[in-house]
Design a protein around this motif. Structure first.
Motif, PDB file in Angstrom:
ATOM      1  N   ALA A  34      47.980  38.241  24.812  1.00 37.87           N
ATOM      2  CA  ALA A  34      48.935  38.369  25.927  1.00 37.87           C
ATOM      3  C   ALA A  34      48.206  38.944  27.128  1.00 37.87           C
ATOM      4  N   VAL A  35      48.621  38.474  28.315  1.00 36.66           N
ATOM      5  CA  VAL A  35      48.064  39.028  29.557  1.00 36.66           C
ATOM      6  C   VAL A  35      49.236  39.266  30.507  1.00 36.66           C
ATOM      7  N   GLY A  36      49.310  40.469  31.063  1.00 36.43           N
ATOM      8  CA  GLY A  36      50.407  40.819  31.970  1.00 36.43           C
ATOM      9  C   GLY A  36      50.238  40.116  33.308  1.00 36.43           C
ATOM     10  N   VAL A  37      51.378  39.760  33.918  1.00 36.43           N
ATOM     11  CA  VAL A  37      51.350  39.124  35.239  1.00 36.43           C
ATOM     12  C   VAL A  37      51.676  40.208  36.261  1.00 36.43           C
ATOM     13  N   CYS A  38      50.624  40.721  36.904  1.00 32.73           N
ATOM     14  CA  CYS A  38      50.759  41.883  37.796  1.00 32.73           C
ATOM     15  C   CYS A  38      50.945  41.398  39.227  1.00 32.73           C
ATOM     16  N   HIS A  39      51.622  42.224  40.025  1.00 31.19           N
ATOM     17  CA  HIS A  39      51.810  41.860  41.438  1.00 31.19           C
ATOM     18  C   HIS A  39      50.452  41.740  42.147  1.00 31.19           C
ATOM     19  N   SER A  40      49.426  42.412  41.630  1.00 29.47           N
ATOM     20  CA  SER A  40      48.090  42.279  42.241  1.00 29.47           C
ATOM     21  C   SER A  40      47.526  40.868  42.026  1.00 29.47           C
ATOM     22  N   ASP A  41      47.933  40.188  40.931  1.00 27.58           N
ATOM     23  CA  ASP A  41      47.526  38.785  40.739  1.00 27.58           C
ATOM     24  C   ASP A  41      48.095  37.929  41.875  1.00 27.58           C
ATOM     25  N   LEU A  42      49.305  38.346  42.298  1.00 19.82           N
ATOM     26  CA  LEU A  42      49.978  37.626  43.386  1.00 19.82           C
ATOM     27  C   LEU A  42      49.204  37.812  44.700  1.00 19.82           C
ATOM     28  N   HIS A  43      48.762  39.047  44.970  1.00 21.27           N
ATOM     29  CA  HIS A  43      47.967  39.282  46.194  1.00 21.27           C
ATOM     30  C   HIS A  43      46.663  38.467  46.133  1.00 21.27           C
ATOM     31  N   LEU A  44      46.068  38.393  44.938  1.00 17.89           N
ATOM     32  CA  LEU A  44      44.820  37.631  44.770  1.00 17.89           C
ATOM     33  C   LEU A  44      45.073  36.146  45.051  1.00 17.89           C
ATOM     34  N   TRP A  45      46.218  35.677  44.582  1.00 19.01           N
ATOM     35  CA  TRP A  45      46.617  34.268  44.773  1.00 19.01           C
ATOM     36  C   TRP A  45      46.925  33.985  46.245  1.00 19.01           C
ATOM     37  N   GLU A  46      47.536  35.005  46.898  1.00 17.31           N
ATOM     38  CA  GLU A  46      47.882  34.836  48.321  1.00 17.31           C
ATOM     39  C   GLU A  46      46.661  35.022  49.224  1.00 17.31           C
ATOM     40  N   GLY A  47      45.547  35.440  48.643  1.00 16.25           N
ATOM     41  CA  GLY A  47      44.288  35.506  49.395  1.00 16.25           C
ATOM     42  C   GLY A  47      43.991  36.840  50.036  1.00 16.25           C
ATOM     43  N   GLY A  48      44.868  37.850  49.887  1.00 12.99           N
ATOM     44  CA  GLY A  48      44.516  39.150  50.459  1.00 12.99           C
ATOM     45  C   GLY A  48      45.709  40.044  50.734  1.00 12.99           C
ATOM     46  N   TYR A  49      45.526  40.958  51.686  1.00 11.54           N
ATOM     47  CA  TYR A  49      46.472  42.048  51.918  1.00 11.54           C
ATOM     48  C   TYR A  49      46.849  42.130  53.392  1.00 11.54           C
ATOM     49  N   ASP A  50      48.120  42.463  53.628  1.00  9.32           N
ATOM     50  CA  ASP A  50      48.640  42.636  54.986  1.00  9.32           C
ATOM     51  C   ASP A  50      48.221  44.017  55.507  1.00  9.32           C
ATOM     52  N   LEU A  51      47.372  44.037  56.540  1.00 15.30           N
ATOM     53  CA  LEU A  51      46.908  45.321  57.085  1.00 15.30           C
ATOM     54  C   LEU A  51      47.827  45.826  58.192  1.00 15.30           C
ATOM     55  N   GLY A  52      48.833  45.034  58.561  1.00 11.83           N
ATOM     56  CA  GLY A  52      49.710  45.418  59.667  1.00 11.83           C
ATOM     57  C   GLY A  52      49.170  44.908  60.984  1.00 11.83           C
ATOM     58  N   ASP A  53      50.038  44.914  62.009  1.00 12.35           N
ATOM     59  CA  ASP A  53      49.662  44.459  63.360  1.00 12.35           C
ATOM     60  C   ASP A  53      48.994  43.081  63.342  1.00 12.35           C
ATOM     61  N   GLY A  54      49.433  42.217  62.426  1.00 11.33           N
ATOM     62  CA  GLY A  54      48.915  40.845  62.390  1.00 11.33           C
ATOM     63  C   GLY A  54      47.556  40.703  61.719  1.00 11.33           C
ATOM     64  N   SER A  55      46.987  41.795  61.202  1.00 14.32           N
ATOM     65  CA  SER A  55      45.670  41.692  60.548  1.00 14.32           C
ATOM     66  C   SER A  55      45.850  41.436  59.049  1.00 14.32           C
ATOM     67  N   PHE A  56      44.881  40.760  58.482  1.00 14.11           N
ATOM     68  CA  PHE A  56      44.940  40.390  57.064  1.00 14.11           C
ATOM     69  C   PHE A  56      43.555  40.620  56.458  1.00 14.11           C
ATOM     70  N   MET A  57      43.504  41.315  55.315  1.00  8.82           N
ATOM     71  CA  MET A  57      42.212  41.526  54.643  1.00  8.82           C
ATOM     72  C   MET A  57      42.056  40.456  53.566  1.00  8.82           C
ATOM     73  N   LYS A  58      41.087  39.572  53.750  1.00 12.70           N
ATOM     74  CA  LYS A  58      40.905  38.489  52.772  1.00 12.70           C
ATOM     75  C   LYS A  58      40.180  39.011  51.540  1.00 12.70           C
ATOM     76  N   VAL A  59      40.643  38.606  50.345  1.00  9.36           N
ATOM     77  CA  VAL A  59      39.945  39.051  49.126  1.00  9.36           C
ATOM     78  C   VAL A  59      38.527  38.481  49.082  1.00  9.36           C
ATOM     79  N   THR A  60      38.330  37.314  49.702  1.00 13.56           N
ATOM     80  CA  THR A  60      36.980  36.724  49.689  1.00 13.56           C
ATOM     81  C   THR A  60      36.008  37.579  50.517  1.00 13.56           C
ATOM     82  N   ASP A  61      36.529  38.343  51.491  1.00  9.54           N
ATOM     83  CA  ASP A  61      35.659  39.258  52.251  1.00  9.54           C
ATOM     84  C   ASP A  61      35.354  40.525  51.441  1.00  9.54           C
ATOM     85  N   ARG A  62      36.115  40.731  50.366  1.00 13.01           N
ATOM     86  CA  ARG A  62      35.859  41.895  49.488  1.00 13.01           C
ATOM     87  C   ARG A  62      35.005  41.483  48.281  1.00 13.01           C
ATOM     88  N   GLY A  63      34.541  40.239  48.243  1.00 10.84           N
ATOM     89  CA  GLY A  63      33.631  39.847  47.160  1.00 10.84           C
ATOM     90  C   GLY A  63      34.239  38.946  46.105  1.00 10.84           C
TER      91      GLY A  63
END
Ligand code: NAD
Length: 358
Positions: A34-63
């Motif tokens: 079994a493998v849990g489906v974590c909300h962080s998998d969703l962020h990985l799927w969406e490609g990154g994180y909302d930094l606010g003010d229209g900025s987005f941190m791409k997971v590909t820029d984090r490696g």
């Protein structure tokens, strides 16, 4: 073996047929149960994180490199071992510690691989558990788990461990009142852990009555639905007023924000008493303006918490073996249904955790 992999941000996961690697020295192949489906998998799927003010941190820029197999809450049995592996046998049920570091940075040397400068976490930077089998780079990342239900145990590797770290941080000022924001996979574990290891009265906040009903069953002393009453709006009846009325208008000692979006972080700061402690965990993201003088005048602490270290993982498993904490598993999916699992989580349809059974 089959693996469901993210090939590109926001595109459906694809099923790959991959060679099962031959485990080298100290490596182990784990057959995923079994493998849990974590909300962080969703962020990985969406490609990154909302930094606010229209900025987005791409997971590909984090490696992160696509295609990648997500899944960091992995429970399974040992299928094959490389030379040098000791203390384990084929067929043993194990939980995988996924927060692997590169081993030489100050955090790794201090035993905090989860805070490594160049992380190698499974299911993020290396292939994880949305697969029939997973390669674990060293047997030291495995813990045997007999005498415990395997599906809920998967969650100990992330939602449990992260909540454990956060509750420990929130408990530093021995709170009389502890607010937990978000009654999802992390929040429900947080409530149970808080009731097990602190003396705090727990107030849980979410947008969904079904989740709050479970929160009560998991031990929350008070629950508040901010969808109904609003989070930080002024006037009577809003969440801030409601929480303050529970604690005789003194303010609460600690808040753990498992959402960490502008409205929840603002609520968290607004309800803190003098010397209060806000632990930010969620990665929903965004940004807020801070009134700076409030922080020194009230001597409040704002801190982040990121997953947890291996020692805490072992401690947490012992706690789970006593039956004190147990993840709520509400949905089960096959590997072919991985996209449905993520989509349903995105639409807030999952109570507690969903798992994939490869
Ligand atoms: P989840 O989807 O299972 O639960 C989120 C919960 O928050 C849901 O119950 C939802 O109804 C509630 N919610 C959403 N918006 C809200 C709002 N504005 N006010 C109140 N409640 C709200 O997610 P999860 O798996 O528990 O993860 C939560 C967050 O924590 C995610 O962003 C995830 O990526 C992050 N996370 C952080 C770490 C870390 O180490 N810091 C580790 C794992 C997950």
């Amino acid at each position: 073996m089959k693996a469901a992999r993210i090939v590109e941000a926001n595109k459906p996961l694809e099923i790959f047929e991959l060679e099962i690697p031959d485990p080298k020295e100290n490596q182990v192949i784990v057959k995923v149960k079994a493998v849990g489906v974590c909300h962080s998998d969703l962020h990985l799927w969406e490609g990154g994180y909302d930094l606010g003010d229209g900025s987005f941190m791409k997971v590909t820029d984090r490696g992160v490199k696509y295609p990648v197999t997500p899944g960091h809450e992995i429970v399974g049995s040992i299928a094959k071992m490389g030379i040098g592996v000791t203390g384990f046998s084929e067929g043993d049920d194990v939980l995988v510690y996924p927060w692997i570091g590169e081993g030489t940075c100050p955090a790794c040397k201090a035993g905090n691989e989860n805070l490594c400068d160049s992380p190698k976490s499974l299911g993020v930077f290396q292939d994880g558990g949305y697969a029939e089998q997973v390669l674990v780079p060293h047997f030291k990342y495995l813990v045997k788990v007999s005498g415990i239900d395997l599906e809920p145990a998967a969650s100990l590797a992330c939602s449990g461990l992260t909540a454990y770290t956060a509750v420990k941080k929130a408990n530093m000022n021995s709170p009389e009142y502890l607010v937990i924001i978000g009654a999802g996979g992390l929040g429900l574990m947080g409530i149970q852990i808080a009731k097990a290891i602190t003396n705090a009265k727990v107030i849980c906040v979410d947008l969904d009555d079904k989740k709050l009903d479970i929160a009560k069953k998991m031990g929350a002393d008070f629950v508040i639905n901010t969808n109904v009453i609003g989070s930080v709006t002024t006037g009577s009846g809003n969440a801030v007023q409601k929480i303050l009325s529970i604690c005789d208008n003194k303010g609460v000692d600690s808040v753990i924000d498992f959402v960490n979006a502008p409205q929840t972080a603002k609520t968290g700061i607004a309800i803190l008493r003098k010397r209060g402690n806000l632990v930010l965990v969620g990665l929903f993201g965004g940004s807020i303006d801070l009134s700076l003088v409030t922080i020194p005048l009230k001597a409040i602490t704002i801190q982040g918490a990121y997953t947890g270290n291996y020692n805490d993982f072992v401690e947490l498993i012992e706690l789970a073996k006593k039956g004190t904490i147990k993840q709520v598993i509400s949905e089960r999916y096959s590997l072919n249904q991985s996209n449905d699992a993520l989509e349903n989580l995105k639409q807030r349809k999952i109570i507690g955790r969903a798992v994939i059974n490869p």
